[in-house]
Design a protein around this motif. Structure first.
Motif, short mmCIF file in Angstrom:
data_model
loop_
_atom_site.label_atom_id
_atom_site.label_comp_id
_atom_site.label_asym_id
_atom_site.label_seq_id
_atom_site.Cartn_x
_atom_site.Cartn_y
_atom_site.Cartn_z
N LEU A 121 -25.93 9.02 49.41
CA LEU A 121 -24.73 8.23 49.11
C LEU A 121 -24.50 8.34 47.62
CD1 LEU A 121 -22.48 6.20 49.79
CD2 LEU A 121 -24.15 4.36 49.41
N GLU A 122 -23.33 8.87 47.24
CA GLU A 122 -23.03 9.11 45.84
C GLU A 122 -21.75 8.40 45.42
OE1 GLU A 122 -23.29 13.34 44.81
OE2 GLU A 122 -24.29 13.67 46.72
N ARG A 123 -21.74 7.93 44.19
CA ARG A 123 -20.56 7.26 43.65
C ARG A 123 -20.02 8.05 42.47
NH1 ARG A 123 -20.78 1.73 40.30
NH2 ARG A 123 -20.93 3.28 38.65
N SER A 124 -18.70 8.16 42.38
CA SER A 124 -18.08 8.88 41.27
C SER A 124 -17.57 7.89 40.23
CB SER A 124 -16.91 9.74 41.76
OG SER A 124 -15.78 8.91 42.05
N ASP A 125 -17.06 8.41 39.12
CA ASP A 125 -16.44 7.55 38.11
C ASP A 125 -14.93 7.47 38.29
OD1 ASP A 125 -15.95 10.15 37.42
OD2 ASP A 125 -16.76 10.02 35.38
N ILE A 126 -14.43 7.87 39.46
CA ILE A 126 -13.00 7.75 39.78
C ILE A 126 -12.78 6.40 40.45
CG2 ILE A 126 -11.10 8.70 41.14
CD1 ILE A 126 -12.45 11.44 40.93
N ILE A 127 -12.00 5.55 39.81
CA ILE A 127 -11.80 4.19 40.33
C ILE A 127 -10.35 3.88 40.68
CG2 ILE A 127 -13.83 3.28 39.13
CD1 ILE A 127 -11.93 2.20 36.96
N SER A 128 -9.49 4.88 40.61
CA SER A 128 -8.08 4.69 40.95
C SER A 128 -7.64 5.77 41.92
CB SER A 128 -7.21 4.75 39.70
OG SER A 128 -5.83 4.78 40.04
N LYS A 129 -6.88 5.38 42.94
CA LYS A 129 -6.35 6.34 43.91
C LYS A 129 -5.51 7.41 43.21
CE LYS A 129 -5.73 2.96 47.66
NZ LYS A 129 -4.69 2.35 48.55
N ASP A 130 -4.81 6.99 42.18
CA ASP A 130 -3.89 7.90 41.48
C ASP A 130 -4.62 9.03 40.77
OD1 ASP A 130 -1.83 6.26 42.31
OD2 ASP A 130 -1.87 5.05 40.48
N ASN A 131 -5.90 8.86 40.54
CA ASN A 131 -6.68 9.87 39.80
C ASN A 131 -7.43 10.83 40.71
OD1 ASN A 131 -5.85 8.71 37.40
ND2 ASN A 131 -7.67 7.41 37.23
N ILE A 132 -7.21 10.70 42.02
CA ILE A 132 -7.92 11.57 42.96
C ILE A 132 -7.19 12.90 43.13
CG2 ILE A 132 -8.73 11.84 45.33
CD1 ILE A 132 -9.04 8.84 45.51
N SER A 133 -7.88 13.97 42.82
CA SER A 133 -7.35 15.32 43.00
C SER A 133 -8.54 16.27 43.14
CB SER A 133 -6.48 15.74 41.82
OG SER A 133 -7.28 15.91 40.65
N GLU A 134 -8.29 17.48 43.60
CA GLU A 134 -9.36 18.46 43.76
C GLU A 134 -10.08 18.71 42.43
OE1 GLU A 134 -10.49 19.85 46.42
OE2 GLU A 134 -8.94 19.61 47.94
N ASP A 135 -9.30 18.89 41.37
CA ASP A 135 -9.88 19.16 40.05
C ASP A 135 -10.65 17.97 39.53
OD1 ASP A 135 -8.85 21.72 40.05
OD2 ASP A 135 -7.03 21.17 38.94
N ALA A 136 -10.09 16.75 39.73
CA ALA A 136 -10.76 15.54 39.24
C ALA A 136 -12.09 15.33 39.94
CB ALA A 136 -9.86 14.33 39.45
N VAL A 137 -12.14 15.63 41.22
CA VAL A 137 -13.38 15.45 41.99
C VAL A 137 -14.45 16.44 41.53
CG1 VAL A 137 -14.39 15.72 44.29
CG2 VAL A 137 -12.27 14.46 44.01
N LYS A 138 -14.02 17.67 41.23
CA LYS A 138 -14.97 18.68 40.77
C LYS A 138 -15.57 18.33 39.41
CE LYS A 138 -12.94 22.59 43.27
NZ LYS A 138 -12.18 23.84 43.14
N SER A 139 -14.77 17.71 38.55
CA SER A 139 -15.24 17.38 37.20
C SER A 139 -15.78 15.96 37.07
CB SER A 139 -14.10 17.58 36.19
OG SER A 139 -13.01 16.73 36.50
N ALA A 140 -15.73 15.19 38.17
CA ALA A 140 -16.19 13.79 38.13
C ALA A 140 -17.69 13.71 37.91
CB ALA A 140 -15.81 13.08 39.43
N ASN A 141 -18.12 12.57 37.41
CA ASN A 141 -19.55 12.30 37.25
C ASN A 141 -20.04 11.62 38.53
OD1 ASN A 141 -22.11 11.86 36.10
ND2 ASN A 141 -21.51 9.81 35.43
#
Length: 227
Positions: A121-141
């Motif tokens: 189970l992993e958590r990212s540093d993306i906390i807004s729906k508006d920031n979800i994208s393929e590129d954002a997910v790849k570069s997320a922590n």
């Protein structure tokens, strides 16, 4: 002699039926305890999201530490005290209500192939729906909160081994890096042993409170469609 043979066959048939019924998926409960009068009970999971999929060589998402990892993405819309995750392979004839079925699962639902599940189970540093994208997910922590290989709470696989997985993760509200907050999560899965990940699987995510708006999908594109 014939009578003895018939008795042995009957016993074996009974044993097979018993074992099959014993492998049914049990109710998914949390680790949170609540005192009701003199009794202390485990709080049940009231919100369960289910996903039926099929894993095969070539549709893995990442090779990490020499293992082929597959991901299922999860949008959590509210703070949760605990999340439970479990995975079973193969699905077989297990009936699951209101499960999301991938196209790959529908095409391979009758497959008898299965794998030794290992989940994270992993958590990212993306906390807004508006920031979800393929590129954002790849570069997320991405931070791994919990992992599990084998669980005795899960049904045994056809081999007779307890190689299905279950984990529970309690939020640590006082620690921002370990709290279950609003955001994008993912369930990572692979096989503990060397070899290919191949077969049908059931993945479930659960919480002890209602979380309206939870979305679970194999791809970011499908996740965004459900938001």
């Amino acid at each position: 002699m014939k009578t003895k043979i018939l008795i042995v066959i009957a016993i074996l048939a009974f044993g097979t039926t018993f074992n099959t019924s014993a492998q049914k998926l049990k109710k998914f409960g949390s680790s949170i305890e609540k005192k009701i009068g003199p009794k202390t009970i485990k709080v049940p999971y009231t919100d369960i999201v289910s996903y039926l999929g099929y894993a095969a060589s070539g549709n893995e998402d990442e090779v990490k530490d020499g293992k082929k990892f597959y991901y299922i993405y999860l949008w959590v819309p509210a703070v949760a005290p605990e999340l439970g995750v479990r995975m079973m392979s193969p699905v077989g004839k297990t009936k699951v209500k209101n499960a999301t079925k991938s196209a790959a699962y529908t095409e391979n639902a009758s497959s008898e192939e299965y794998f030794d599940t290992y989940i994270t189970l992993e958590r990212s540093d993306i906390i807004s729906k508006d920031n979800i994208s393929e590129d954002a997910v790849k570069s997320a922590n991405w931070v791994t909160l919990e992992r599990n290989d084998d669980s005795g709470e899960m049904p045994k696989q056809p081999s007779g081994s307890s190689y299905n997985s279950l984990l529970r993760y309690k939020s640590e509200a006082s620690n921002p890096t370990k709290a279950l907050t609003v955001g994008l999560y993912r369930i990572g899965f692979t096989t503990y042993k060397a070899g290919e990940v191949k077969g049908t699987f059931l993945a479930e995510v659960a919480a002890p409170i209602k979380l309206p708006g939870v979305v679970m999908a194999k791809t970011i594109e499908d996740l965004k469609k459900g938001l």
